[in-house]
Design an enzyme around this catalytic site. Structure first.
Site, mmCIF file in Angstrom:
data_model
loop_
_atom_site.group_PDB
_atom_site.id
_atom_site.type_symbol
_atom_site.label_atom_id
_atom_site.label_comp_id
_atom_site.label_asym_id
_atom_site.label_seq_id
_atom_site.Cartn_x
_atom_site.Cartn_y
_atom_site.Cartn_z
ATOM 1 N N GLU A 67 0.818 -1.221 0.000
ATOM 2 C CA GLU A 67 0.000 0.000 0.000
ATOM 3 C C GLU A 67 0.853 1.274 0.000
ATOM 4 O OE1 GLU A 67 -4.075 -1.598 2.195
ATOM 5 O OE2 GLU A 67 -2.658 -0.375 3.340
ATOM 6 N N GLU B 19 -6.875 -7.367 -0.992
ATOM 7 C CA GLU B 19 -7.380 -7.189 0.359
ATOM 8 C C GLU B 19 -8.825 -6.708 0.319
ATOM 9 O OE1 GLU B 19 -5.342 -4.767 3.169
ATOM 10 O OE2 GLU B 19 -3.346 -5.524 2.636
#
Length: 689
Positions: free
Chosen positions: A151, A307
């Site tokens: 991320e 995710e």
């Protein structure tokens, strides 16, 4: 192109953090993963402190054991480079490796992503760790995917320290070469900002008032590129050792700090972390927009949902769970929008730490008494019947134009009004989806020729080459719908003179004189035709002067009463529409429906609580129909000739989808949308060409 076959079907799994748990839990984890149908886990994402407890001292014993255990149970590994969260010793050894905010505050130890992207010792330690991991596990048979960092830009997408200032100056010298060119591009004649030495240039830190707009825009570009260098460094290490293993890093949908169109070209497969709010009005539309962007970034290539939350997250003010059935429906939607992998954060809900209240596939109560576990296991079993979807394409005849550079420029301060881009794009996206359209996202410089309709909710920054690309699209027969406050500045954030949008006035057949900003509590009205439907307009209206364009709708109030609000203009073999105000979704759908019909694209009218997508498998079509309503059932009348995708059984002429229900019906050739009927209380809907 990434191939799904090595995973044995649709990817299914989660982030796995065994270092948080005692060893006697690991074997039970592997057994439960088999029970749930898990075939891939992301491993080692936040493990740097465990793998390198002291500088230059590595301990891979526990990771060796986990890798072997997973392989023994037939579970593949998406192995992370573990650089997402540096260990505390690195910050102690290098205090200047901690990033600095625009206000000059150096961030402290105790969270994650605590690194300055320009810090060379940090980069050196990260490279050494990745080299150790790649060399040790490159030959391991469980390794199927590399997960670079995690991320990027989630918490720190800009660092304003002296090291980044130096890197910024080097980036600027590479772009402009001379100070004269930079001064011209930045418009430094304004406010006595002219630079006489590269050393005078600083990042746009907190200043007495508005910073130079072009400086802010270039800083955003630099910051995205600077972090991208970190990714390239790590990806280069693993590719040198294992050129046959695909590489990814997980994106965050519409994150403001990173230009994903540029980043995606550096990946072998795009992956996404998606967390739509279950308490939001339409979580499937929020998720669907990110899904479609991920598919679009690499030209329609299938992607991985890396995710998502099995149920609730922990980081909103109010963290609603996913109601029974919503998790399954959103995963079916991801497949319909081109995903070939469905993964969660995380496998086990943590006992400690900042995310201990974030749901996991295995909840705190354990699997035996968990509603979430039953849904997880059931979905894993269902996915075995859907493997053929990994070979499907998701064709779109309509696209939304989106550009991170324009978003950055729009967010620079000192504008006629604050114009949040994402809510506008979401509204235009929802309007297209309400007409039954698959939707791509396309860059202004991208290939537009495969689309019948391109819509541009806002393209505040429009470079000459992009404008020419749009002009050629319309001239060649394409249909364009342009939104307000578009084509205002060039790539340097300089106004395009002569009436807005200066580079497209010929295509649109009009010019805009000025803007009528509508503060909160004020509105205007737009009416289509003399007796047509009227809609309230909030936030924004414009003074439009047609020069060849037809007026489709007019403003009804204030000094612009009776003046054009929506126009249409023929240009070459195509058409261009202009929307001169912030119209509600229903009015946008009306404009899009006309534009699509004229372009020969079948349309349908759907409520926001229905998700319809069509994918292609060779000469066959798959209709993905999802009822996104939490409480109301959906009655469906299907076209003739359909069969159930999972087992080939002939589909009955009619069926009922319960709340959050899903059906996949396969047809030979195209789906006959004119024969499809939906009824969801309170009204009946008929789809037609």
């Amino acid at each position: 192109m990434f191939e799904i076959q090595p995973f044995g079907g649709i990817i299914y799994g989660a982030d796995y953090n065994p270092e948080q748990w005692p060893r006697d839990t690991w074997r039970d984890d592997a057994r439960l993963m088999n029970e749930a149908g898990v075939n891939l886990v992301s491993l080692g994402i936040f493990s740097w402190a465990h793998l390198e407890p002291r500088p230059g001292e590595y301990d891979f014993t526990w990771l060796d054991e986990v890798m072997d255990l997973l392989h023994e149970h037939g579970i593949n590994v998406n192995l992370a480079t573990a650089t997402a969260s540096p260990p505390p010793w690195l910050s102690l050894k290098y205090p200047d490796s901690r990033p600095v905010t625009a206000d000059g505050v150096r961030l402290e130890v105790g969270a994650r992503q605590l690194y300055c992207p320009s810090h060379q010792p940090f980069r050196a330690h990260a490279r050494q760790l990745v080299e150790q991991i790649a060399q040790r596990y490159g030959p391991h048979p469980a390794l199927k995917l590399w997960h670079i960092n995690n991320e990027y830009g989630c918490h720190v997408d800009q660092c304003f320290c002296a090291l980044c200032a130096e890197a910024f100056r080097a980036w600027l010298q590479g772009k402009y070469h001379t100070l004269d060119a930079l001064n011209d591009a930045w418009g430094t004649a304004f406010w006595s900002q002219r630079y006489g030495d590269w050393a005078e240039i600083q990042p746009p830190r907190r200043a007495p008032t508005f910073a130079n707009p072009t400086q802010q825009l270039d800083w955003r570009r630099f910051s995205s590129d600077n972090i991208l260098e970190l990714y390239r460094m790590e990806a280069g290490v693993v590719r040198a050792v294992t050129p046959h293993i695909p590489v990814t890093t997980n994106f965050l949908g519409f994150i403001p700090g990173l230009d994903y169109f540029k980043w995606a070209q550096e990946e072998d497969v795009v992956s996404l972390d998606a967390y739509p709010d279950p308490a939001g009005p339409h979580p499937h539309l929020e998720a669907g927009m990110s899904y479609d962007m991920m598919r679009s970034l690499r030209g329609g290539q299938r992607w991985i949902l890396m995710e998502q939350a099995p149920s609730a997250v922990n980081w909103r003010p109010y963290n609603a769970p996913k109601r029974p059935g919503l998790m399954r429906m959103l995963n079916h939607q991801a497949l319909a929008h081109g995903a070939s992998g469905l993964m969660f954060f995380q496998w086990r809900a943590s006992r400690a730490g900042a995310e201990k209240f974030h749901s996991g596939m295995v909840q705190h109560v354990g699997p035996a008494r968990s509603r979430v576990w039953e849904e997880i296991r059931s979905l894993g079993q269902e996915l075995r019947t859907l493997t053929r979807l990994t070979g499907a394409q998701v064709p779109a005849r309509a696209a939304i134009m989106f550009d991170w550079n324009s978003w950055w420029a729009l967010n620079v301060d000192s504008k006629p009004a604050v114009l949040p881009l994402l809510p506008l794009v979401q509204k235009w996206y929802a309007a297209l989806r309400s007409l039954g359209q698959n939707v791509d996202f396309v860059h202004p410089d991208g290939d537009l020729q495969g689309y019948d309709l391109v819509v541009m909710p806002n393209q505040y920054l429009l470079a000459q080459g992009s404008a020419q690309n749009i002009r050629q699209f319309v001239d060649g027969g394409g249909t364009l719908v342009t939104g307000f406050f578009s084509g205002i500045v060039d790539e340097h954030e300089h106004i395009q003179l002569g009436g807005y949008p200066a580079l497209l006035t010929d295509v649109l057949g009009l010019w805009v004189e000025e803007w009528v900003v509508l503060p909160p509590g004020e509105h205007n009205r737009v009416r289509f035709g003399a007796q047509g439907e009227a809609h309230d307009v909030l936030h924004w209206a414009e003074v439009i002067h047609p020069e060849g364009a037809e007026t489709l709708a007019t403003f009804e109030q204030d000094f612009i009463a009776g003046q054009p609000a929506v126009t249409r203009h023929g240009y070459g073999a195509g058409r261009a529409y202009y929307v001169g105000g912030d119209l509600p979704q229903a009015a946008l759908a009306q404009v899009f429906e006309e534009a699509l019909t004229h372009a020969g694209v079948p349309t349908c009218r759907l409520p926001d609580t229905v998700s319809l997508s069509v994918s292609r498998l060779g000469g066959r079509s798959v209709l993905h129909l999802l009822n996104a309503h939490p409480t109301q059932a959906l009655a469906v009348t299907l076209p003739a000739g359909g069969v159930h995708f999972e087992d080939g059984r002939p589909a009955a002429p009619s069926l009922t989808l319960p709340p959050y229900g899903v059906t996949l019906i396969e047809f030979e050739g195209e789906v006959a949308l004119d024969e499809l009927q939906l009824t969801q209380a309170p009204a009946a809907l008929t789809l037609s060409h």
